[in-house]
Design a protein around this motif. Structure first.
Motif, PDB file in Angstrom:
ATOM      1  N   ASP A   5      13.454  10.941  -5.489  1.00 58.00           N
ATOM      2  CA  ASP A   5      12.740  12.097  -4.929  1.00 58.00           C
ATOM      3  C   ASP A   5      12.766  12.068  -3.408  1.00 58.00           C
ATOM      4  OD1 ASP A   5      12.111  12.979  -7.463  1.00 58.00           O
ATOM      5  OD2 ASP A   5      10.133  11.999  -7.485  1.00 58.00           O
ATOM      6  N   VAL A   6      12.553  10.894  -2.849  1.00 54.88           N
ATOM      7  CA  VAL A   6      12.572  10.763  -1.402  1.00 54.88           C
ATOM      8  C   VAL A   6      13.973  11.039  -0.874  1.00 54.88           C
ATOM      9  CG1 VAL A   6      12.201   9.172   0.526  1.00 54.88           C
ATOM     10  CG2 VAL A   6      10.618   9.174  -1.408  1.00 54.88           C
ATOM     11  N   ALA A   7      14.980  10.539  -1.564  1.00 55.20           N
ATOM     12  CA  ALA A   7      16.366  10.767  -1.138  1.00 55.20           C
ATOM     13  C   ALA A   7      16.714  12.247  -1.218  1.00 55.20           C
ATOM     14  CB  ALA A   7      17.309   9.948  -1.996  1.00 55.20           C
ATOM     15  N   GLU A   8      16.237  12.937  -2.249  1.00 51.30           N
ATOM     16  CA  GLU A   8      16.497  14.383  -2.369  1.00 51.30           C
ATOM     17  C   GLU A   8      15.860  15.147  -1.224  1.00 51.30           C
ATOM     18  OE1 GLU A   8      15.154  15.685  -6.171  1.00 51.30           O
ATOM     19  OE2 GLU A   8      16.729  14.618  -7.258  1.00 51.30           O
ATOM     20  N   GLN A   9      14.698  14.732  -0.792  1.00 49.31           N
ATOM     21  CA  GLN A   9      14.045  15.390   0.338  1.00 49.31           C
ATOM     22  C   GLN A   9      14.896  15.267   1.596  1.00 49.31           C
ATOM     23  OE1 GLN A   9      11.383  17.327   0.533  1.00 49.31           O
ATOM     24  NE2 GLN A   9      11.146  17.182  -1.682  1.00 49.31           N
ATOM     25  N   PHE A  10      15.492  14.107   1.803  1.00 50.05           N
ATOM     26  CA  PHE A  10      16.355  13.932   2.962  1.00 50.05           C
ATOM     27  C   PHE A  10      17.619  14.779   2.848  1.00 50.05           C
ATOM     28  CE2 PHE A  10      14.012   9.919   3.802  1.00 50.05           C
ATOM     29  CZ  PHE A  10      13.666  10.206   5.104  1.00 50.05           C
ATOM     30  N   GLU A  11      18.167  14.896   1.630  1.00 59.17           N
ATOM     31  CA  GLU A  11      19.382  15.690   1.440  1.00 59.17           C
ATOM     32  C   GLU A  11      19.098  17.185   1.586  1.00 59.17           C
ATOM     33  OE1 GLU A  11      21.014  14.603  -2.309  1.00 59.17           O
ATOM     34  OE2 GLU A  11      21.448  12.553  -1.687  1.00 59.17           O
ATOM     35  N   ASN A  12      17.942  17.616   1.113  1.00 62.81           N
ATOM     36  CA  ASN A  12      17.595  19.041   1.186  1.00 62.81           C
ATOM     37  C   ASN A  12      17.271  19.480   2.606  1.00 62.81           C
ATOM     38  OD1 ASN A  12      17.935  19.300  -1.546  1.00 62.81           O
ATOM     39  ND2 ASN A  12      15.764  19.072  -2.024  1.00 62.81           N
ATOM     40  N   ASN A  13      16.814  18.571   3.412  1.00 63.27           N
ATOM     41  CA  ASN A  13      16.468  18.896   4.790  1.00 63.27           C
ATOM     42  C   ASN A  13      17.731  18.880   5.631  1.00 63.27           C
ATOM     43  OD1 ASN A  13      15.251  19.384   7.175  1.00 63.27           O
ATOM     44  ND2 ASN A  13      14.016  17.533   7.219  1.00 63.27           N
ATOM     45  N   GLU A  34       0.826  -1.209   0.000  1.00 59.33           N
ATOM     46  CA  GLU A  34       0.000   0.000   0.000  1.00 59.33           C
ATOM     47  C   GLU A  34       0.859   1.257   0.000  1.00 59.33           C
ATOM     48  OE1 GLU A  34      -2.739  -0.161   3.239  1.00 59.33           O
ATOM     49  OE2 GLU A  34      -3.618  -2.047   2.590  1.00 59.33           O
ATOM     50  N   ILE A  35       1.967   1.217   0.726  1.00 58.13           N
ATOM     51  CA  ILE A  35       2.878   2.366   0.741  1.00 58.13           C
ATOM     52  C   ILE A  35       3.497   2.570  -0.630  1.00 58.13           C
ATOM     53  CG2 ILE A  35       5.016   3.279   1.724  1.00 58.13           C
ATOM     54  CD1 ILE A  35       4.263   1.823   4.331  1.00 58.13           C
ATOM     55  N   GLN A  60       1.415   6.399  -6.986  1.00 60.18           N
ATOM     56  CA  GLN A  60       0.269   7.257  -7.300  1.00 60.18           C
ATOM     57  C   GLN A  60       0.648   8.734  -7.209  1.00 60.18           C
ATOM     58  OE1 GLN A  60      -3.019   6.712  -4.613  1.00 60.18           O
ATOM     59  NE2 GLN A  60      -4.461   6.609  -6.299  1.00 60.18           N
ATOM     60  N   GLU A  61       1.522   9.067  -6.286  1.00 65.30           N
ATOM     61  CA  GLU A  61       1.964  10.453  -6.113  1.00 65.30           C
ATOM     62  C   GLU A  61       3.154  10.796  -7.009  1.00 65.30           C
ATOM     63  OE1 GLU A  61       0.541  12.847  -4.213  1.00 65.30           O
ATOM     64  OE2 GLU A  61      -1.064  11.407  -3.844  1.00 65.30           O
ATOM     65  N   ASN A  62       3.530   9.875  -7.878  1.00 66.73           N
ATOM     66  CA  ASN A  62       4.669  10.056  -8.784  1.00 66.73           C
ATOM     67  C   ASN A  62       5.953  10.342  -8.017  1.00 66.73           C
ATOM     68  OD1 ASN A  62       3.175   9.613 -11.124  1.00 66.73           O
ATOM     69  ND2 ASN A  62       2.543  11.758 -11.219  1.00 66.73           N
ATOM     70  N   LEU A  63       6.158   9.651  -6.931  1.00 72.15           N
ATOM     71  CA  LEU A  63       7.390   9.765  -6.162  1.00 72.15           C
ATOM     72  C   LEU A  63       8.203   8.498  -6.359  1.00 72.15           C
ATOM     73  CD1 LEU A  63       6.066  11.172  -2.785  1.00 72.15           C
ATOM     74  CD2 LEU A  63       7.289  12.422  -4.538  1.00 72.15           C
ATOM     75  N   ASN A  64       9.494   8.678  -6.565  1.00 70.22           N
ATOM     76  CA  ASN A  64      10.364   7.513  -6.638  1.00 70.22           C
ATOM     77  C   ASN A  64      11.440   7.643  -5.573  1.00 70.22           C
ATOM     78  OD1 ASN A  64      12.157   9.365  -7.679  1.00 70.22           O
ATOM     79  ND2 ASN A  64      11.786   8.777  -9.809  1.00 70.22           N
ATOM     80  N   GLN A  65      12.369   6.696  -5.552  1.00 70.75           N
ATOM     81  CA  GLN A  65      13.367   6.675  -4.497  1.00 70.75           C
ATOM     82  C   GLN A  65      14.277   7.891  -4.555  1.00 70.75           C
ATOM     83  OE1 GLN A  65      15.296   2.906  -4.976  1.00 70.75           O
ATOM     84  NE2 GLN A  65      13.688   1.780  -3.899  1.00 70.75           N
TER      85      GLN A  65
END
Length: 145
Positions: free
Chosen positions: A103-111, A89-90, A96-101
């Motif tokens: 994008d998630v990794a970039e969010q961690f790097e940007n934070n 489900e995750i 569905q949100e058009n997120l891939n690995q």
């Protein structure tokens, strides 16, 4: 009886009221004498220490009950908030949100406020080794090497 009309103009004009001598001269002194006497006031409600403490206790109780009933409650997520959500489900949500690995990794790097080490992230995720191995595409890794 005979109805006769009265004519006010023809009535005699004389003063029928009489005032005693020096009445208006003595009037203020008489009023002052009657009102300056000590009057006893009876309180409608007798206040006591017990009534004061009872009032304080009642107001406190109302304030506490109002706080707990009217304030919105914010529940914490807890440690196992997403334990009932399956991994598929995750993954479907991320697709569905058009997120891939990446994008998630970039969010961690940007934070920059979150400074985690990779081992800390894996420990906090509580993901089993089996799930990690299933998500890795072994063919892509061998091609990149």
């Amino acid at each position: 009886m005979k109805n006769e009309k009265f004519d006010l103009e023809n009535l005699p004009r004389k003063n029928i009221f009489k005032v005693p001598d020096n009445y208006f001269d003595e009037l203020p002194m008489r009023v002052q004498a009657q009102t300056s006497g000590k009057s006893k006031t009876i309180p409608l409600v007798s206040w006591s220490k017990q009534r004061t403490w009872a009032s304080i206790a009642a107001c406190s109780t109302i304030a506490i009950l109002g706080y707990f009933t009217l304030m919105p409650k914010q529940d914490s997520l807890g440690n196992e908030a997403l334990s009932g959500v399956q991994n598929t489900e995750i993954v479907n949500y991320l697709i569905q949100e058009n997120l891939n690995q990446t994008d998630v990794a970039e969010q961690f790097e940007n934070n920059k406020s979150a400074k985690f080490q990779d081992s800390d992230l894996l420990d906090n995720l509580k993901v089993s080794d089996k799930d990690i191995l299933q998500s890795i595409d072994i063919d892509n890794i061998q091609e990149e090497i």
